[in-house]
Design an enzyme around this catalytic site. Structure first.
Site, short mmCIF file in Angstrom:
data_model
loop_
_atom_site.label_atom_id
_atom_site.label_comp_id
_atom_site.label_asym_id
_atom_site.label_seq_id
_atom_site.Cartn_x
_atom_site.Cartn_y
_atom_site.Cartn_z
N ASP A 90 0.75 -1.09 0.02
CA ASP A 90 0.20 0.04 -0.02
C ASP A 90 0.85 1.48 0.00
O ASP A 90 0.64 2.14 0.76
CB ASP A 90 -0.75 0.08 1.17
CG ASP A 90 -2.18 0.92 1.20
OD1 ASP A 90 -2.28 1.19 0.11
OD2 ASP A 90 -2.69 1.46 2.18
N ILE A 91 1.78 1.35 -1.08
CA ILE A 91 2.31 2.45 -1.20
C ILE A 91 2.04 3.58 -1.63
O ILE A 91 1.38 3.53 -2.84
CB ILE A 91 3.95 2.09 -1.72
CG1 ILE A 91 4.83 1.39 -1.01
CG2 ILE A 91 4.69 3.48 -2.32
CD1 ILE A 91 6.07 0.79 -1.91
#
Length: 265
Positions: free
Chosen positions: A159-160
């Site tokens: 979940d960058i």
């Protein structure tokens, strides 16, 4: 679940107002005068992310001081400067480079922690795309092609984006809130192209420009990165549809259409 037992066990004092999300509770605290953040996970996914933070051990991610079941005590990072604010202030390129450079610092040594595979992550798209058709079917086909021929596989944050990279007081950038996956490295960068908000992500020329910067900074093949962006946008749209958020799904699929058009050039 309450903060009380952990405040006592780890000798913490409250240092601000609590924050509650759909999956976790957070409380600013101090221990022996040192600023920290106490996080209580309320989902299996968040617990898994806490475990990955422990495994990273402060390398590229916030330093963990204590961990016990759902509870994580970690260093408190700064809310400013904000990467999203940088984008709104005309520094989109620099924000993207900071995300790429920080991602490169996340450890990859084996043995890896036990984490779900990226293929499992795409089950949400597999459920919705066949009946939806259209661009969603294209995103699913692309996802299957990528998943069937993985390259550069390792531990993924999962979940960058601009809100999950924060700064220390000294100016070092560190990640928080990982999902924790095993899969191709390129997937982790695709989410950047859907953030920090969908208006930005769908602005004319933005996706191609930022994809070029990611490709150059992270050493990724440009066309393959666009294919991951196409697949990720479909997955994100599927999640929105599952949550009854049709409007957000439509906007996210515009990112997929832009990526498909760029690939066709």
């Amino acid at each position: 679940m309450t903060f009380g037992p952990y405040l006592s066990r780890w000798h913490l004092t409250v240092d601000g107002l609590s924050l509650h999300t759909h999956s976790s509770d957070l409380l600013p605290v101090r221990r022996a005068g040192q600023a920290a953040m106490l996080k209580l996970a309320r989902s299996h996914e968040e617990r898994r992310g806490n475990g990955l933070m422990v495994w990273w051990n402060g390398r590229g991610a916030a330093q963990v001081y204590e961990h016990d079941g759902p509870a994580l005590l970690m260093e408190r990072l700064e809310s400013t400067p904000s990467l999203a604010e940088m984008v709104r202030g005309g520094q989109d390129d620099e924000a993207t480079r900071l995300l790429c450079r920080a991602a490169a610092k996340l450890p990859q040594q084996q043995p890896w922690p036990e984490l779900p595979t990226l293929r499992r992550w795409f089950q949400g798209l597999e459920k919705i795309a066949p009946s939806a058709g259209g661009i969603l079917s294209i995103t699913l086909k692309t996802a299957h092609e990528l998943l069937d021929s993985p390259q550069d596989v390792g531990v993924l944050h999962g979940d960058i984006h601009h809100g999950n990279l924060l700064s220390t007081a000294e100016g070092d950038w560190r990640f928080i809130d990982p999902k924790g996956l095993i899969g191709e490295r390129g997937f982790d960068y695709a989410n950047i192209l859907c953030n920090p908000d969908l208006d930005t992500a769908t602005a004319p020329g933005r996706l191609a420009r930022q994809a070029r910067i990611i490709s150059e900074t992270a050493g990724l093949d440009y066309a393959r990165l666009l294919r991951w962006a196409l697949a990720y946008a479909g997955l994100s749209a599927a999640w929105h549809l599952e949550d009854g958020e049709g409007g957000l799904a439509d906007m996210t699929l515009e990112v997929a259409r832009i990526a498909a058009a760029e690939l066709a050039r």
